[in-house]
Design a protein around this motif. Sequence first.
Motif, mmCIF file in Angstrom:
data_model
loop_
_atom_site.group_PDB
_atom_site.id
_atom_site.type_symbol
_atom_site.label_atom_id
_atom_site.label_comp_id
_atom_site.label_asym_id
_atom_site.label_seq_id
_atom_site.Cartn_x
_atom_site.Cartn_y
_atom_site.Cartn_z
ATOM 1 N N TRP A 155 -5.228 1.035 -0.408
ATOM 2 C CA TRP A 155 -5.800 1.979 0.561
ATOM 3 C C TRP A 155 -4.667 2.653 1.309
ATOM 4 O O TRP A 155 -3.867 2.000 1.978
ATOM 5 N N PHE A 156 -4.589 3.970 1.221
ATOM 6 C CA PHE A 156 -3.507 4.729 1.844
ATOM 7 C C PHE A 156 -3.991 5.338 3.148
ATOM 8 O O PHE A 156 -4.633 6.384 3.142
ATOM 9 N N MET A 157 -3.693 4.704 4.249
ATOM 10 C CA MET A 157 -4.110 5.226 5.544
ATOM 11 C C MET A 157 -2.951 5.070 6.509
ATOM 12 O O MET A 157 -2.622 3.964 6.929
ATOM 13 N N PHE A 158 -2.330 6.191 6.851
ATOM 14 C CA PHE A 158 -1.124 6.175 7.664
ATOM 15 C C PHE A 158 -1.381 6.578 9.112
ATOM 16 O O PHE A 158 -0.462 6.604 9.920
ATOM 17 N N ALA A 202 0.839 -1.207 0.000
ATOM 18 C CA ALA A 202 0.000 0.000 0.000
ATOM 19 C C ALA A 202 0.872 1.255 0.000
ATOM 20 O O ALA A 202 0.577 2.230 -0.708
ATOM 21 N N LEU A 203 1.942 1.249 0.766
ATOM 22 C CA LEU A 203 2.837 2.404 0.793
ATOM 23 C C LEU A 203 3.522 2.579 -0.555
ATOM 24 O O LEU A 203 3.734 3.707 -1.023
ATOM 25 N N ARG A 204 3.871 1.473 -1.203
ATOM 26 C CA ARG A 204 4.482 1.562 -2.531
ATOM 27 C C ARG A 204 3.484 2.125 -3.549
ATOM 28 O O ARG A 204 3.855 2.920 -4.420
ATOM 29 N N ARG A 247 -16.090 -1.781 0.665
ATOM 30 C CA ARG A 247 -16.000 -2.985 -0.164
ATOM 31 C C ARG A 247 -14.854 -2.867 -1.164
ATOM 32 O O ARG A 247 -14.249 -3.860 -1.558
ATOM 33 N N TRP A 248 -14.520 -1.624 -1.572
ATOM 34 C CA TRP A 248 -13.386 -1.447 -2.468
ATOM 35 C C TRP A 248 -12.071 -1.696 -1.733
ATOM 36 O O TRP A 248 -11.105 -2.159 -2.326
ATOM 37 N N VAL A 249 -12.033 -1.393 -0.443
ATOM 38 C CA VAL A 249 -10.848 -1.709 0.355
ATOM 39 C C VAL A 249 -10.716 -3.222 0.485
ATOM 40 O O VAL A 249 -9.619 -3.771 0.379
ATOM 41 N N LYS A 250 -11.827 -3.896 0.701
ATOM 42 C CA LYS A 250 -11.794 -5.354 0.827
ATOM 43 C C LYS A 250 -11.288 -5.998 -0.450
ATOM 44 O O LYS A 250 -10.518 -6.968 -0.413
ATOM 45 N N GLN A 251 -11.683 -5.453 -1.596
ATOM 46 C CA GLN A 251 -11.266 -6.011 -2.884
ATOM 47 C C GLN A 251 -9.835 -5.610 -3.247
ATOM 48 O O GLN A 251 -9.149 -6.356 -3.955
ATOM 49 N N LEU A 270 -12.545 7.337 -0.717
ATOM 50 C CA LEU A 270 -11.475 6.992 0.203
ATOM 51 C C LEU A 270 -10.140 7.381 -0.427
ATOM 52 O O LEU A 270 -10.068 7.689 -1.617
ATOM 53 N N HIS A 271 -9.092 7.355 0.367
ATOM 54 C CA HIS A 271 -7.761 7.597 -0.164
ATOM 55 C C HIS A 271 -7.268 6.306 -0.827
ATOM 56 O O HIS A 271 -6.567 5.496 -0.233
ATOM 57 N N MET A 272 -7.670 6.155 -2.080
ATOM 58 C CA MET A 272 -7.312 4.971 -2.867
ATOM 59 C C MET A 272 -6.980 5.397 -4.288
ATOM 60 O O MET A 272 -7.449 6.435 -4.763
ATOM 61 N N GLY A 273 -6.201 4.566 -4.972
ATOM 62 C CA GLY A 273 -5.922 4.807 -6.382
ATOM 63 C C GLY A 273 -5.280 6.161 -6.586
ATOM 64 O O GLY A 273 -4.220 6.467 -6.043
ATOM 65 N N ASN A 274 -5.919 7.004 -7.376
ATOM 66 C CA ASN A 274 -5.447 8.385 -7.563
ATOM 67 C C ASN A 274 -6.671 9.273 -7.667
ATOM 68 O O ASN A 274 -7.244 9.455 -8.747
#
Length: 297
Positions: free
Chosen positions: A278-281, A68-70, A269-273, A117-121
Motif C-alpha cells: 500500500w503506497f500512502m505517503f 512499501a516504499l521499495r 482487506r487487501w491492505v490487511k493482507q 487503492l494505490h497498491m500493486g500497479n
Amino acid sequence: MILYWLVRACSFLLASLPLSAAYALANRAAALTFLFWREGRANMIDNMAHVLGTEASAQTVRATALKALRNYGKYLVEFLRVPKLTPQELLDRVTFTDFRPFDEALAGGKGAIVVGLHMGNWDLAGGLLTRKGYHLDGIADSFSNRRLNGYVQGLRNRLGMQVIPRESAARRVLQALRRNEILAIAMDRPMSREEGVRVTIFGSTAYVPAGAATLSLRTGAPIIPVGVVRLPDNRFLCVVDRCICYEPTDNDEEDIRALTQRIMDALVRWVKQNPDQWFMFRRMWPAPETAPELSST
C-alpha cells in the motif's frame, strides 16, 4: 523544468537496463529516500501502525513501511518503462480474476465505477482492461509543471486509458458514465474533516472522498471494488469483487457515508493482507485532537 528532464532521463535509463537491474536501482533509491525524507517517513510509519495494530512492534512497523516504499519504487520502474512495454508483456504480467462484474455492470447502460487503492500497479491493470476492449477513464491529479504532466499522462494514454484531471472532473465524469464507460477512482486520498466523508478504517476515523458514492447514488452506476496485488514473481493479480449493492434511503448525507464505508470495508482487506504493497505517503488518519486546557479560574 529540471524535474521534467530528470524524469525523462530516469525513464531512458530504466528502459535501457534489464528489469532486474532497474528494480535493484529503485530499491537503493527507496532506501535512501526513506532515510532522508523525514515527513514522508513519519507519515508512512503512522499509517502502517494503524494497519498493523498495537500488537506490531515499532521495528516491524518501520520495516513494513520501508518495504512499501521499495514496492513503490518497483511501480515507478514499471511505469517509466511503459514506452518499452509490449502488448504481450502486458498480457503476461497482469491477470484478472473475473471480467463478468464489468460486463454485468455495463449491461445496465449507466457506466461503472471501479474503486481501488494505490497498491500493486494500477496503471498496468488499467492498461489490460483497455486491451480487453473496455473504455477506461481515470481521475488523476495534475502536476503543476505542464511538460511533466503531459509526459506522465501521455504514458497512461499509451496504455489506452483516458485521464480526467481532478480539477476539471465534475462534468467529464458524468459524460463518461453516460457513454457507458468505466470510471476509475482511487479512494485512499486523505481529506479534511470539512471536505471528506467520515469512515472507520482499521478501527480509527479517517476522511476520504465522497465522489464514488455520490456519483453512484446520483447516476445509478454500479460500484466495483478491485484490488491489484503484486505477486512474488512481479506479475499482478487483479481481484475483482461483485458490484456493491446499496439501497438508498431518503437521507442523502447518510447514504453517501454508509456507501463510502461499504466501499472502504471492501478495499482495506487487501491492505490487511498485503500491507507492504500500500503506497500512502500522506497521513491517512488525522492526528488525535488534543483536549482543550481547562481554565484555572
